[in-house]
Motif scaffolding. Structure first.
Motif, PDB file in Angstrom:
ATOM      1  N   UNK A   1      56.771  31.917  47.197  1.00 38.55           N
ATOM      2  CA  UNK A   1      55.444  31.836  46.597  1.00 38.55           C
ATOM      3  C   UNK A   1      54.990  30.400  46.489  1.00 38.55           C
ATOM      4  N   UNK A   2      54.005  30.015  47.289  1.00 33.77           N
ATOM      5  CA  UNK A   2      53.575  28.630  47.317  1.00 33.77           C
ATOM      6  C   UNK A   2      52.255  28.506  46.575  1.00 33.77           C
ATOM      7  N   UNK A   3      52.187  27.650  45.561  1.00 30.03           N
ATOM      8  CA  UNK A   3      50.974  27.528  44.761  1.00 30.03           C
ATOM      9  C   UNK A   3      49.884  26.759  45.487  1.00 30.03           C
ATOM     10  N   UNK A   4      48.682  26.856  44.978  1.00 26.33           N
ATOM     11  CA  UNK A   4      47.617  25.988  45.426  1.00 26.33           C
ATOM     12  C   UNK A   4      46.639  26.606  46.397  1.00 26.33           C
ATOM     13  N   UNK A   5      46.853  27.849  46.815  1.00 29.54           N
ATOM     14  CA  UNK A   5      45.945  28.459  47.768  1.00 29.54           C
ATOM     15  C   UNK A   5      44.797  29.167  47.057  1.00 29.54           C
ATOM     16  N   UNK A   6      43.692  29.298  47.776  1.00 30.79           N
ATOM     17  CA  UNK A   6      42.504  29.928  47.203  1.00 30.79           C
ATOM     18  C   UNK A   6      42.780  31.377  46.845  1.00 30.79           C
ATOM     19  N   UNK A   7      42.065  31.868  45.864  1.00 30.85           N
ATOM     20  CA  UNK A   7      42.197  33.267  45.478  1.00 30.85           C
ATOM     21  C   UNK A   7      41.617  34.165  46.571  1.00 30.85           C
ATOM     22  N   UNK A   8      42.197  35.357  46.769  1.00 28.44           N
ATOM     23  CA  UNK A   8      41.666  36.279  47.774  1.00 28.44           C
ATOM     24  C   UNK A   8      40.204  36.624  47.507  1.00 28.44           C
TER      25      UNK A   8
ATOM     26  N   UNK B   1      46.844  43.964  49.691  1.00 30.44           N
ATOM     27  CA  UNK B   1      45.749  44.646  50.376  1.00 30.44           C
ATOM     28  C   UNK B   1      46.288  45.175  51.698  1.00 30.44           C
ATOM     29  N   UNK B   2      46.098  46.459  51.922  1.00 32.77           N
ATOM     30  CA  UNK B   2      46.533  47.098  53.160  1.00 32.77           C
ATOM     31  C   UNK B   2      45.319  47.334  54.046  1.00 32.77           C
ATOM     32  N   UNK B   3      45.401  46.833  55.273  1.00 34.01           N
ATOM     33  CA  UNK B   3      44.341  47.047  56.253  1.00 34.01           C
ATOM     34  C   UNK B   3      44.959  47.777  57.442  1.00 34.01           C
ATOM     35  N   UNK B   4      44.492  48.964  57.707  1.00 32.55           N
ATOM     36  CA  UNK B   4      44.934  49.744  58.853  1.00 32.55           C
ATOM     37  C   UNK B   4      43.805  49.790  59.871  1.00 32.55           C
TER      38      UNK B   4
ATOM     39  N   UNK C   1      49.288  43.596  55.941  1.00 31.46           N
ATOM     40  CA  UNK C   1      49.495  43.626  54.494  1.00 31.46           C
ATOM     41  C   UNK C   1      49.343  42.207  53.950  1.00 31.46           C
ATOM     42  N   UNK C   2      48.425  42.041  53.014  1.00 25.94           N
ATOM     43  CA  UNK C   2      48.085  40.724  52.476  1.00 25.94           C
ATOM     44  C   UNK C   2      48.419  40.688  50.989  1.00 25.94           C
ATOM     45  N   UNK C   3      49.377  39.858  50.568  1.00 24.31           N
ATOM     46  CA  UNK C   3      49.692  39.754  49.139  1.00 24.31           C
ATOM     47  C   UNK C   3      48.454  39.382  48.328  1.00 24.31           C
ATOM     48  N   UNK C   4      48.214  40.104  47.268  1.00 24.21           N
ATOM     49  CA  UNK C   4      47.064  39.803  46.402  1.00 24.21           C
ATOM     50  C   UNK C   4      47.324  38.553  45.590  1.00 24.21           C
TER      51      UNK C   4
END
Length: 521
Positions: A21-28, A73-76, A92-95
């Motif tokens: 888990x790397x901090x500092x990234x923009x919120x989804x 978030x699951x995108x099919x 699959x994108x971690x929220x």
């Protein structure tokens, strides 16, 4: 761009738990950008987009339930690079807790379904992760007249998955610079080497396990092992006979190839001595003749040319060994390339390893095989690749991986220059991708080492590989150091379960059956 990449590099220096888990990234952000991207590309149709926040997910094809999942978030979707394609993909994108990286993952066998275990693996490590059914749904054996979908399986589906997943990640996290990795074993290893050869710009780091990259000739080995004994039930090997074969080989060779004397597997089966007379008490004379042919590997009956290598001598009693090859399950699950080349009524009894092998290669080798040793484009862009195989894997033998690696060395110019970007680890006693009587699980350790190499320049010069009780990440039963080929661990004395009881030793290079040039395409 430079600043964002530097942020990733700085954050990546926090290892252990922090690697997840790397901090500092923009919120989804909401999915409108993802939908906009799909709308602009007519070959992409999103079939479902949902946020899964309760930790539970039921696989659509089997309804098997996963629990304990981090929110994502699951995108099919379905991708159709050509009208005949039907490539199913999930991203699959971690929220929260995204580690700032993308992981493309591989499939297995003939694919035809999503590899949800691979998706879960990536999600648990904090990756934005993607997988594809490789365009062969509902099953590869049914695609007997679908050449465009054979291309999807061979290379196009994995590349499409990669390109689309990266766009979704950029839209969701509003980040344009992140490290990209690919991890796959078996068919996933084929996908890994295909990416390295065809699309060297797709990934910063590639992990190729037990690669089925020499696809048409690997399946010729399956057919060879099946056809030799299946015309007479009395010639088929029982599981008890296969166990005795392995036991006889181990009695003669264990502890003489770098392993400890009490090992129930071989560290380097290339060094084993096999005396077929040792099997006379429990095999018939005809079975011994068949076993000699199996242990030579498939050959062209007209020219005597080697087509592919045999499975390792200590692996015939494994779950995917000779008992599997001679079964109807192998025909059902593993003969799909023959169905593609010769039609749905293919009869293995009619297969000619001279004439029909040439026909099959002319149709499928350019699409399915990832045998090109020229990895200079990957090296030129500073990409890194790690490959691993187990010495007790019967269904994708390590000998073929050795020969591919040696061909890369020849193409690059030297072992030293090759190891600057490509390192190969041979895992003592491991079965197919995992399991087996020796080391039984290395994927996560290998992937973490690959990230260290890509992001910090720390080339993996040795790893401590582990055997876990019952294959789980819990109780450690044994550990052993492994080194980049051609180096192996050699027992020096002491507790054979402890890594410090082994020293590093170089074993002879190559020393494997070499296929004829025409079977390397």
């Amino acid at each position: 761009m430079w600043k964002k990449r530097c942020l990733v590099r700085i954050c990546a220096s926090l290892w252990g738990i922090a690697v997840l888990g790397m901090p500092g990234f923009a919120q989804p952000v909401p999915g409108k950008e993802i939908k906009r991207y799909a709308a602009l590309h007519p070959g992409i149709a999103i079939t479902q987009m949902e946020d899964i926040t309760d930790g539970k997910f039921a696989e659509p094809s089997s309804n098997m339930a996963m629990t304990g999942l981090s929110p994502f978030r699951r995108i099919a979707l379905v991708a159709r690079p050509v009208p005949e394609s039907n490539i199913r993909i999930e991203v699959w994108l971690p929220i929260n807790g995204w580690n700032g990286r993308f992981l493309g993952t591989g499939n297995n066998g003939g694919a035809g379904r999503m590899n949800y275990d691979a998706l879960r693996f990536g999600l648990e490590m904090g990756f934005a992760v993607a997988n594809t059914d490789m365009g062969t749904s509902p099953a590869a054996r049914f695609l007997h007249d679908c050449p465009e979908r054979w291309k999807d399986f061979g290379y196009r589906a994995t590349h499409a998955m990669t390109v689309i997943a990266k766009k979704f990640i950029q839209a969701y996290y509003q980040e344009t610079s992140f490290y990209s990795y690919f991890q796959g074993c078996s068919t996933g290893g084929q996908q890994a080497l295909s990416e390295a050869q065809r699309y060297p710009g797709d990934y910063d780091g590639i992990l190729a396990g037990a690669p089925a990259n020499n696809r048409t000739h690997l399946h010729a080995m399956f057919l060879w092992c099946h056809a030799l004994c299946n015309e007479d039930a009395e010639l088929m090997f029982t599981q008890e006979q296969l166990r005795k074969i392995t036991e006889a080989v181990l009695r003669k060779n264990a502890g003489k190839d770098g392993g400890a004397p009490g090992d129930c597997f071989l560290t380097d089966p290339r060094m084993a001595v096999v005396d077929f007379g040792d099997f006379a008490s429990f095999l018939s004379g005809k079975q011994i003749e068949i076993l000699q042919k199996i242990m030579k590997g498939p050959v062209n009956p007209a020219t005597g040319e080697q087509i592919y290598c045999p499975y390792p001598v200590n692996s015939g009693d494994q779950p995917l060994g000779q008992a599997y090859f001679q079964s109807e399950a192998a025909v059902y699950n593993q003969f799909y390339p023959f169905v593609w080349a010769f039609g749905k009524d293919f009869d293995y009894r009619q297969f000619d390893f001279d004439r029909d092998m040439a026909k099959m290669d002319s149709i499928l080798a350019p699409l399915l095989n990832a045998n090109n040793p020229d990895l200079n484009p990957l090296k030129a862009r500073n990409g890194k690749i790690m490959m691993y195989t187990g010495t007790c894997d019967p269904i994708v033998p390590f000998q073929d991986a050795i020969h591919y690696y040696e061909r890369v060395v020849e193409e690059i110019g030297s072992l030293e220059a090759t190891q600057e970007f490509f390192r190969y680890f041979i895992i003592p006693g491991m079965g197919h991708c995992s399991g087996g009587p020796g080391i039984n699980n290395v994927t996560k350790d290998m992937l973490v080492a690959l990230m260290g190499w890509v992001e910090r320049g720390e080339a993996p010069d040795s790893l401590v590989a582990t055997r876990y009780k019952e294959g789980t990440h819990g109780v450690v039963e044994m550990q052993r150091p492994v080194f980049p080929y051609p180096d192996f661990p050699e027992y020096a004395g002491g507790d054979s379960a402890m890594p410090q009881s082994y020293r590093r030793a170089a074993h002879p290079r190559s020393n494997v059956p070499v296929p004829a040039e025409r079977y390397l395409k």
